[in-house]
Design a protein around this motif. Structure first.
Motif, short mmCIF file in Angstrom:
data_model
loop_
_atom_site.label_atom_id
_atom_site.label_comp_id
_atom_site.label_asym_id
_atom_site.label_seq_id
_atom_site.Cartn_x
_atom_site.Cartn_y
_atom_site.Cartn_z
N SER A 19 0.86 -1.18 0.00
CA SER A 19 0.00 0.00 0.00
C SER A 19 0.89 1.23 0.00
O SER A 19 1.79 1.36 0.84
CB SER A 19 -0.91 0.00 1.23
N GLY A 20 0.67 2.10 -0.97
CA GLY A 20 1.48 3.30 -1.10
C GLY A 20 0.63 4.53 -1.34
O GLY A 20 -0.60 4.47 -1.34
N LYS A 21 1.30 5.62 -1.59
CA LYS A 21 0.63 6.90 -1.77
C LYS A 21 -0.29 6.90 -2.98
O LYS A 21 -1.32 7.57 -3.00
CB LYS A 21 1.68 8.01 -1.89
N ILE A 22 0.09 6.14 -4.02
CA ILE A 22 -0.68 6.19 -5.26
C ILE A 22 -1.48 4.92 -5.55
O ILE A 22 -2.11 4.82 -6.60
CB ILE A 22 0.25 6.48 -6.45
N GLY A 23 -1.45 3.95 -4.62
CA GLY A 23 -2.23 2.74 -4.89
C GLY A 23 -1.92 1.61 -3.94
O GLY A 23 -1.32 1.80 -2.88
N ASN A 24 -2.33 0.41 -4.35
CA ASN A 24 -2.11 -0.77 -3.52
C ASN A 24 -2.00 -1.99 -4.42
O ASN A 24 -2.32 -1.94 -5.61
CB ASN A 24 -3.26 -0.95 -2.51
N GLY A 25 -1.53 -3.08 -3.83
CA GLY A 25 -1.35 -4.27 -4.65
C GLY A 25 -1.26 -5.54 -3.83
O GLY A 25 -1.10 -5.52 -2.60
N LYS A 26 -1.37 -6.65 -4.54
CA LYS A 26 -1.29 -7.99 -3.96
C LYS A 26 -0.41 -8.83 -4.89
O LYS A 26 -0.58 -8.77 -6.12
CB LYS A 26 -2.69 -8.59 -3.84
N PHE A 27 0.52 -9.59 -4.30
CA PHE A 27 1.51 -10.29 -5.11
C PHE A 27 1.65 -11.74 -4.65
O PHE A 27 1.71 -12.01 -3.45
CB PHE A 27 2.87 -9.60 -4.99
N TRP A 28 1.72 -12.65 -5.61
CA TRP A 28 1.93 -14.07 -5.35
C TRP A 28 3.39 -14.38 -5.69
O TRP A 28 3.79 -14.29 -6.86
CB TRP A 28 0.99 -14.92 -6.18
N VAL A 29 4.18 -14.75 -4.69
CA VAL A 29 5.63 -14.89 -4.86
C VAL A 29 6.06 -16.35 -4.67
O VAL A 29 5.83 -16.93 -3.60
CB VAL A 29 6.38 -13.99 -3.86
N ALA A 30 6.67 -16.90 -5.72
CA ALA A 30 7.22 -18.26 -5.65
C ALA A 30 8.68 -18.17 -5.24
O ALA A 30 9.54 -17.78 -6.04
CB ALA A 30 7.08 -18.95 -7.00
N LYS A 31 8.96 -18.51 -3.97
CA LYS A 31 10.31 -18.31 -3.44
C LYS A 31 11.33 -19.29 -3.99
O LYS A 31 12.54 -19.01 -3.95
CB LYS A 31 10.27 -18.40 -1.90
N ASP A 32 10.89 -20.44 -4.50
CA ASP A 32 11.84 -21.43 -5.01
C ASP A 32 11.87 -21.45 -6.54
O ASP A 32 12.33 -22.41 -7.15
CB ASP A 32 11.50 -22.82 -4.47
#
Length: 217
Positions: free
Chosen positions: A122-135
């Protein structure tokens, strides 16, 4: 002793991954409009095709960038100095503040074949959601490659939203709303495969369009 030998070996593998030819394909939906983004990289050169309408080519050795608009058969060359000025103006107009860092949640979810940890931002100009594959294989090299391309082509969001290298793995899916625009991006494939030199040749028959002068320049 074995640990000491392992360190340079890992560094060499990372270096080789960075030098490898890469083809990265993503599906992107922005405000309901779907397109495919294909990034090809070989040595100092990168090319990003946005559907069949636009291509961007970057030479990191010289810093030169070229943009091709296929429907209009127009091209524009952008110097490193112009890109730097564009980025500075964009950052100033959007507040000039560095991006807030993404935060890991305790939620996990599978995207395709990848087990992912969900991050939020979440930032000044928007927000987001991220799916991260660590391997994800060679995630570090791929993240650096994509971030370098986006910054080099003067993407005004490159300094104020999370970058791929902010994550401890590969972002295989993201949902973002920035300045009222919603976008969903999902990784289709990321492969080391040969990229020919012809990939970075300018198409023939395109008329050059001069870049508009920047205010104060």
């Amino acid at each position: 002793m074995k640990k000491l030998l392992l360190i340079p070996a890992l560094a060499l593998l990372s270096f080789q991954a960075a030098l490898a030819d890469w083809v990265v394909v993503q599906k992107v939906v922005t405000d309901g409009a779907e397109s495919t983004m294909t990034l090809k990289a070989k040595g100092d050169k990168s090319r990003m095709d946005i559907g069949d309408k636009m291509s961007l080519m970057l030479d990191t050795a010289s810093g030169d960038t070229s943009m091709f608009m296929h429907e209009q058969k127009m091209m524009m060359k952008i110097s490193p100095e112009s890109l730097k000025a564009m980025m500075a103006m964009a950052a100033q107009s959007l507040g000039g503040e560095p991006a807030a860092k993404p935060v890991a949640t305790d939620k996990t979810e599978k995207v395709g074949e990848n087990e992912c940890t969900i991050y939020t931002w979440s930032g000044k100009i928007g927000n987001g959601k991220f799916w991260v594959a660590k391997d994800f294989p060679d995630a570090k090299a791929l993240n650096e490659l994509q971030d370098k391309m986006m910054k080099a082509i003067g993407n005004p969001m490159a300094s104020i939203v999370p970058q791929n290298s902010d994550f401890p793995g590969m972002v295989v899916k993201s949902e973002m709303e920035v300045m009222g625009k919603k976008s969903v991006s999902e990784l289709v494939s990321a492969k080391q495969e040969p990229v020919t030199d012809d990939t970075f040749k300018a198409p023939e028959g395109y008329q050059e369009m001069k870049m508009p002068a920047l205010p104060g320049k």
